[in-house]
Design a protein around this motif. Structure first.
Motif, PDB file in Angstrom:
ATOM      1  N   VAL A   1       5.139  13.973 -11.858  1.00 15.04           N
ATOM      2  CA  VAL A   1       5.635  13.885 -13.234  1.00 15.04           C
ATOM      3  C   VAL A   1       4.618  14.512 -14.190  1.00 15.04           C
ATOM      4  CG1 VAL A   1       6.120  12.265 -15.111  1.00 15.04           C
ATOM      5  CG2 VAL A   1       7.144  11.913 -12.864  1.00 15.04           C
ATOM      6  N   LEU A   2       3.343  14.214 -13.988  1.00 25.12           N
ATOM      7  CA  LEU A   2       2.313  14.767 -14.870  1.00 25.12           C
ATOM      8  C   LEU A   2       2.209  16.290 -14.755  1.00 25.12           C
ATOM      9  CD1 LEU A   2      -0.490  12.098 -14.511  1.00 25.12           C
ATOM     10  CD2 LEU A   2       0.907  12.573 -16.522  1.00 25.12           C
ATOM     11  N   ILE A   3       2.322  16.821 -13.541  1.00 25.97           N
ATOM     12  CA  ILE A   3       2.240  18.269 -13.384  1.00 25.97           C
ATOM     13  C   ILE A   3       3.474  18.945 -13.990  1.00 25.97           C
ATOM     14  CG2 ILE A   3       3.255  18.577 -11.081  1.00 25.97           C
ATOM     15  CD1 ILE A   3       0.093  20.276 -12.244  1.00 25.97           C
ATOM     16  N   GLN A   4       4.617  18.282 -13.923  1.00 23.58           N
ATOM     17  CA  GLN A   4       5.817  18.811 -14.556  1.00 23.58           C
ATOM     18  C   GLN A   4       5.651  18.831 -16.073  1.00 23.58           C
ATOM     19  OE1 GLN A   4       8.511  19.996 -12.857  1.00 23.58           O
ATOM     20  NE2 GLN A   4       9.337  20.700 -14.801  1.00 23.58           N
ATOM     21  N   ALA A   5       5.095  17.775 -16.630  1.00 20.89           N
ATOM     22  CA  ALA A   5       4.844  17.726 -18.073  1.00 20.89           C
ATOM     23  C   ALA A   5       3.864  18.829 -18.479  1.00 20.89           C
ATOM     24  CB  ALA A   5       4.305  16.363 -18.473  1.00 20.89           C
ATOM     25  N   TYR A   6       2.851  19.075 -17.653  1.00 20.30           N
ATOM     26  CA  TYR A   6       1.895  20.152 -17.929  1.00 20.30           C
ATOM     27  C   TYR A   6       2.604  21.496 -17.965  1.00 20.30           C
ATOM     28  CZ  TYR A   6      -1.709  23.633 -16.979  1.00 20.30           C
ATOM     29  OH  TYR A   6      -2.500  24.744 -17.029  1.00 20.30           O
ATOM     30  N   GLU A   7       3.473  21.714 -16.989  1.00 17.41           N
ATOM     31  CA  GLU A   7       4.194  22.980 -16.949  1.00 17.41           C
ATOM     32  C   GLU A   7       5.112  23.150 -18.162  1.00 17.41           C
ATOM     33  OE1 GLU A   7       4.525  23.983 -12.199  1.00 17.41           O
ATOM     34  OE2 GLU A   7       6.206  22.973 -13.167  1.00 17.41           O
TER      35      GLU A   7
ATOM     36  N   ARG B   1       0.829  -1.214   0.000  1.00 13.47           N
ATOM     37  CA  ARG B   1       0.000   0.000   0.000  1.00 13.47           C
ATOM     38  C   ARG B   1       0.855   1.253   0.000  1.00 13.47           C
ATOM     39  NH1 ARG B   1      -3.825  -2.251   4.706  1.00 13.47           N
ATOM     40  NH2 ARG B   1      -4.856  -3.829   3.465  1.00 13.47           N
ATOM     41  N   LEU B   2       1.869   1.261   0.846  1.00 17.74           N
ATOM     42  CA  LEU B   2       2.742   2.437   0.916  1.00 17.74           C
ATOM     43  C   LEU B   2       3.493   2.664  -0.390  1.00 17.74           C
ATOM     44  CD1 LEU B   2       4.173   2.052   4.527  1.00 17.74           C
ATOM     45  CD2 LEU B   2       2.495   3.711   3.723  1.00 17.74           C
ATOM     46  N   LEU B   3       3.972   1.595  -0.987  1.00 23.52           N
ATOM     47  CA  LEU B   3       4.701   1.742  -2.253  1.00 23.52           C
ATOM     48  C   LEU B   3       3.791   2.244  -3.365  1.00 23.52           C
ATOM     49  CD1 LEU B   3       7.023  -1.392  -2.130  1.00 23.52           C
ATOM     50  CD2 LEU B   3       7.674   1.011  -1.895  1.00 23.52           C
ATOM     51  N   TRP B   4       2.547   1.750  -3.422  1.00 19.78           N
ATOM     52  CA  TRP B   4       1.618   2.254  -4.432  1.00 19.78           C
ATOM     53  C   TRP B   4       1.249   3.713  -4.167  1.00 19.78           C
ATOM     54  CZ3 TRP B   4       1.130   0.792  -9.074  1.00 19.78           C
ATOM     55  CH2 TRP B   4       1.303  -0.536  -9.424  1.00 19.78           C
ATOM     56  N   GLY B   5       1.214   4.106  -2.904  1.00 16.69           N
ATOM     57  CA  GLY B   5       1.006   5.513  -2.578  1.00 16.69           C
ATOM     58  C   GLY B   5       2.140   6.383  -3.096  1.00 16.69           C
ATOM     59  N   VAL B   6       3.363   5.905  -2.936  1.00 14.59           N
ATOM     60  CA  VAL B   6       4.527   6.640  -3.447  1.00 14.59           C
ATOM     61  C   VAL B   6       4.487   6.708  -4.971  1.00 14.59           C
ATOM     62  CG1 VAL B   6       7.047   6.570  -3.658  1.00 14.59           C
ATOM     63  CG2 VAL B   6       5.975   6.147  -1.458  1.00 14.59           C
ATOM     64  N   VAL B   7       4.092   5.608  -5.614  1.00  7.62           N
ATOM     65  CA  VAL B   7       3.979   5.602  -7.081  1.00  7.62           C
ATOM     66  C   VAL B   7       2.943   6.630  -7.535  1.00  7.62           C
ATOM     67  CG1 VAL B   7       3.208   4.229  -9.052  1.00  7.62           C
ATOM     68  CG2 VAL B   7       4.782   3.245  -7.402  1.00  7.62           C
ATOM     69  N   GLY B   8       1.808   6.692  -6.858  1.00 13.66           N
ATOM     70  CA  GLY B   8       0.785   7.678  -7.201  1.00 13.66           C
ATOM     71  C   GLY B   8       1.283   9.098  -7.012  1.00 13.66           C
ATOM     72  N   LEU B   9       1.945   9.348  -5.893  1.00 16.90           N
ATOM     73  CA  LEU B   9       2.480  10.674  -5.602  1.00 16.90           C
ATOM     74  C   LEU B   9       3.481  11.110  -6.671  1.00 16.90           C
ATOM     75  CD1 LEU B   9       3.415  12.043  -2.206  1.00 16.90           C
ATOM     76  CD2 LEU B   9       5.201  12.035  -3.914  1.00 16.90           C
TER      77      LEU B   9
ATOM     78  N   LEU C   1       2.615  19.980  -4.032  1.00 19.97           N
ATOM     79  CA  LEU C   1       2.875  19.031  -2.947  1.00 19.97           C
ATOM     80  C   LEU C   1       1.586  18.623  -2.233  1.00 19.97           C
ATOM     81  CD1 LEU C   1       6.189  20.426  -1.454  1.00 19.97           C
ATOM     82  CD2 LEU C   1       5.861  18.465  -2.953  1.00 19.97           C
ATOM     83  N   GLY C   2       0.677  19.573  -2.051  1.00 18.91           N
ATOM     84  CA  GLY C   2      -0.582  19.253  -1.388  1.00 18.91           C
ATOM     85  C   GLY C   2      -1.406  18.248  -2.175  1.00 18.91           C
ATOM     86  N   VAL C   3      -1.549  18.498  -3.464  1.00 19.02           N
ATOM     87  CA  VAL C   3      -2.318  17.578  -4.302  1.00 19.02           C
ATOM     88  C   VAL C   3      -1.589  16.246  -4.447  1.00 19.02           C
ATOM     89  CG1 VAL C   3      -3.299  17.221  -6.599  1.00 19.02           C
ATOM     90  CG2 VAL C   3      -3.473  19.453  -5.526  1.00 19.02           C
ATOM     91  N   ALA C   4      -0.267  16.279  -4.541  1.00 15.25           N
ATOM     92  CA  ALA C   4       0.505  15.032  -4.649  1.00 15.25           C
ATOM     93  C   ALA C   4       0.306  14.162  -3.417  1.00 15.25           C
ATOM     94  CB  ALA C   4       1.980  15.351  -4.858  1.00 15.25           C
ATOM     95  N   VAL C   5       0.276  14.764  -2.242  1.00 16.29           N
ATOM     96  CA  VAL C   5       0.047  13.998  -1.010  1.00 16.29           C
ATOM     97  C   VAL C   5      -1.351  13.399  -1.014  1.00 16.29           C
ATOM     98  CG1 VAL C   5      -0.227  14.219   1.495  1.00 16.29           C
ATOM     99  CG2 VAL C   5       1.759  15.233   0.362  1.00 16.29           C
ATOM    100  N   VAL C   6      -2.340  14.174  -1.432  1.00 16.11           N
ATOM    101  CA  VAL C   6      -3.716  13.658  -1.507  1.00 16.11           C
ATOM    102  C   VAL C   6      -3.800  12.501  -2.491  1.00 16.11           C
ATOM    103  CG1 VAL C   6      -6.077  14.226  -2.203  1.00 16.11           C
ATOM    104  CG2 VAL C   6      -4.789  15.807  -0.766  1.00 16.11           C
ATOM    105  N   VAL C   7      -3.157  12.631  -3.640  1.00 16.47           N
ATOM    106  CA  VAL C   7      -3.153  11.554  -4.636  1.00 16.47           C
ATOM    107  C   VAL C   7      -2.450  10.316  -4.080  1.00 16.47           C
ATOM    108  CG1 VAL C   7      -2.221  10.866  -6.893  1.00 16.47           C
ATOM    109  CG2 VAL C   7      -3.355  13.073  -6.634  1.00 16.47           C
ATOM    110  N   GLY C   8      -1.346  10.503  -3.386  1.00 14.26           N
ATOM    111  CA  GLY C   8      -0.632   9.372  -2.787  1.00 14.26           C
ATOM    112  C   GLY C   8      -1.470   8.651  -1.750  1.00 14.26           C
ATOM    113  N   ILE C   9      -2.161   9.401  -0.901  1.00 13.42           N
ATOM    114  CA  ILE C   9      -3.027   8.784   0.106  1.00 13.42           C
ATOM    115  C   ILE C   9      -4.177   8.049  -0.563  1.00 13.42           C
ATOM    116  CG2 ILE C   9      -4.658   9.301   1.977  1.00 13.42           C
ATOM    117  CD1 ILE C   9      -2.684  11.552   2.815  1.00 13.42           C
TER     118      ILE C   9
END
Length: 79
Positions: free
Chosen positions: A21-27, A8-16, A40-48
Motif C-alpha cells: 500500500v505504501l509503495i502504491q501511494a509513493y507511485e 505470526r503469519l497474520l502479522w507477516g501478511v499485514v506487514g507485506l 514483491l521482493g521487498v514486500a516478502v522481506v518486510v512480511g518475514i
C-alpha cells in the motif's frame, strides 16, 4: 494450527500488504514507477521481518507477564 504461529503469519501478511500500500501511494504521489520484482521482493522481506519481530515480541511479553504474575503472587502472601 498453534495460535501463536497463526498470529505470526497474520502479522507477516499485514506487514507485506502495508508495504505494498505504501509503495502504491509513493507511485501515485511521485509518478515514479517501481519494478514489480522489486515490489514483491521487498514486500516478502518486510512480511518475514514482521513475522519474526512478532514472534520475538510475543516471547518477551509472555515472559514479562509470567514474571509479573509470580511477583504479584508473592506480594499477596502474608508473613
Amino acid at each position: 494450527m498453534d495460535p501463536r504461529t497463526k498470529s505470526r503469519l497474520l502479522w507477516g501478511v499485514v506487514g507485506l500488504l502495508s508495504f505494498l500500500v505504501l509503495i502504491q501511494a509513493y507511485e501515485l504521489a511521485t509518478s515514479d514507477l517501481v519494478d514489480w520484482g522489486v515490489k514483491l521482493g521487498v514486500a516478502v522481506v518486510v512480511g518475514i521481518a514482521a513475522a519474526l519481530v512478532t514472534g520475538q515480541s510475543q516471547k518477551r511479553l509472555v515472559e514479562d507477564e509470567a514474571d509479573s504474575r509470580s511477583t504479584d503472587a508473592t506480594e499477596n502472601e502474608s508473613p
